[in-house]
Design an enzyme around this catalytic site. Structure first.
Site, PDB file in Angstrom:
ATOM      1  N   ASN A   1     -10.323  -0.226  -0.250  1.00 19.15           N
ATOM      2  CA  ASN A   1      -8.614   0.100  -0.001  1.00 19.15           C
ATOM      3  C   ASN A   1      -8.181  -0.908  -1.517  1.00 19.15           C
ATOM      4  OD1 ASN A   1      -5.915  -0.433   0.382  1.00 19.15           O
ATOM      5  ND2 ASN A   1      -6.336  -1.399   2.545  1.00 19.15           N
TER       6      ASN A   1
ATOM      7  N   CYS B   1       0.818  -1.102  -0.036  1.00 17.98           N
ATOM      8  CA  CYS B   1       0.105  -0.071  -0.011  1.00 17.98           C
ATOM      9  C   CYS B   1       0.808   1.308   0.175  1.00 17.98           C
ATOM     10  CB  CYS B   1      -0.989   0.009   1.175  1.00 17.98           C
ATOM     11  SG  CYS B   1      -1.972  -1.246   1.353  1.00 17.98           S
TER      12      CYS B   1
ATOM     13  N   HIS C   1      -3.107   7.153   2.112  1.00 18.80           N
ATOM     14  CA  HIS C   1      -3.656   5.606   1.678  1.00 18.80           C
ATOM     15  C   HIS C   1      -4.932   5.407   2.228  1.00 18.80           C
ATOM     16  CE1 HIS C   1      -4.021   1.338   0.891  1.00 18.80           C
ATOM     17  NE2 HIS C   1      -3.975   1.134   2.191  1.00 18.80           N
TER      18      HIS C   1
END
Length: 333
Positions: free
Chosen positions: A290, A127, A260
């Protein structure tokens, strides 16, 4: 001995254009809950929203790969930058879900763009991957090794989800985001910092591999959500402050924070620690879920194209992911 009166001007990098792409299939929480219920897994829109802030996500079609998602995102960024694909001399793709073991997704994207010869490689920092990729491209441009770079985050995380584990399968989505980074006489990327701590590999991982034609280990994502949450909030504040200090800036200089997009509570917690009003927080996690390395460039492009972020704004990008990796970039658009 004569000394030249002229010196080489400093070389910087700046974002010239942004782009993104989301797969056609959009699943709301209700859609996903109905799908999971058929396999005996219980969840609900209320349960997901309360814990994560996620309301929907996109899943790639069975025949879509990460490079397929990266291609329209790259083309949109090139168009926004007014740059032809042939001008690109560096391609970096941040991904944890490559099309194949090798060659790299970046090389496959290069082929699909119809160009050849420039450096192309993948970055694997989960990520945090886009922040890592942007930092590498910035360094290569500053050194003169590249002049125009495509930096892309592209993921098909739906391929590595365990749909019997409601604590993880409701969190992730697929997509791609891209930027064109170009050489500039004025600073665009002001400062960056990258970190990793391999002692925490077990809290977020997909511990499978291929050997002898067989999958060894567990090929689906595993996560200790509480451990990730605890680590994430602390390191994101520290790295953001370190980057601000490096750039000679303060919290007050940040116009927009793009963390993020993993969990709205982590994102809001980071904003509060940086003393930023929540109005300065760019949020797309509610609609994208996500998307790992794609989440920051997806959010950046959405904010730029909606007019939320404008030319001249100072933006903090920061990511944290499996590895355990984390990093931040401060930039002027």
């Amino acid at each position: 001995m004569t000394t030249s009166s002229s010196q080489t001007a400093p070389r910087y990098s700046r974002i010239l254009g942004t782009g993104s792409y989301l797969p056609e299939q959009r699943l709301t929480n209700a859609d996903l809950a109905a799908q999971l219920a058929r396999d005996g897994v219980e969840t609900s829109d209320e349960w997901i929203v309360e814990r994560t802030g996620i309301r929907a996500r996109h899943f790639a079609a069975p025949d879509q790969t990460s490079s397929d998602l990266a291609l329209p995102a790259a083309r949109a960024a090139l168009e926004a930058a007014g740059v032809a694909a042939e001008e690109i001399d560096l391609i970096i793709v941040a991904t944890s879900t490559p099309d194949m073991v090798f060659p790299s997704t970046a090389c496959l994207l290069q082929q699909k763009l119809g160009i050849a010869g420039c450096a192309a490689f993948d970055v694997q920092a989960v990520c945090s991957g886009f922040v890592y990729g942007l930092t590498v491209a910035d360094a290569m441009i500053k050194s003169g090794a590249a002049s125009k770079a495509l930096v892309i985050g592209a993921e098909t995380f739906s391929r590595i989800l365990d749909f019997k584990d409601r604590t993880t399968c409701v969190l992730f989505g697929d997509g791609a985001g891209a930027v064109v980074l170009g050489a500039s006489e004025t600073p665009g990327l002001l400062a960056s910092q990258l970190h990793a701590d391999g002692r925490h590999v077990d809290i977020l991982c997909t511990p499978g591999t291929v050997s002898g034609g067989q999958v060894l280990g567990h090929p689906l994502l595993k996560m200790d959500g509480q451990a990730v949450f605890k680590l994430a909030v602390g390191v994101l504040e520290k790295v953001a402050r370190a980057v601000l200090e490096k750039a000679g800036k303060t919290d007050a200089d940040i116009d927009w924070l793009i963390p993020h997009q993993a969990n709205i509570r982590i994102m809001q917690g980071t904003a509060k620690k940086l003393k930023l009003p929540l109005e300065k927080l760019v949020v797309t996690v509610d609609q994208h879920g996500n998307t790992s390395a794609a989440s920051i460039p997806l959010a950046l492009d959405a904010a730029v194209r909606s007019g939320q972020i404008k030319k001249g704004d100072t933006v903090m990008l920061e990511g944290v992911g499996g590895g355990f990796t984390w990093g931040a970039v401060l930039l002027d658009l």
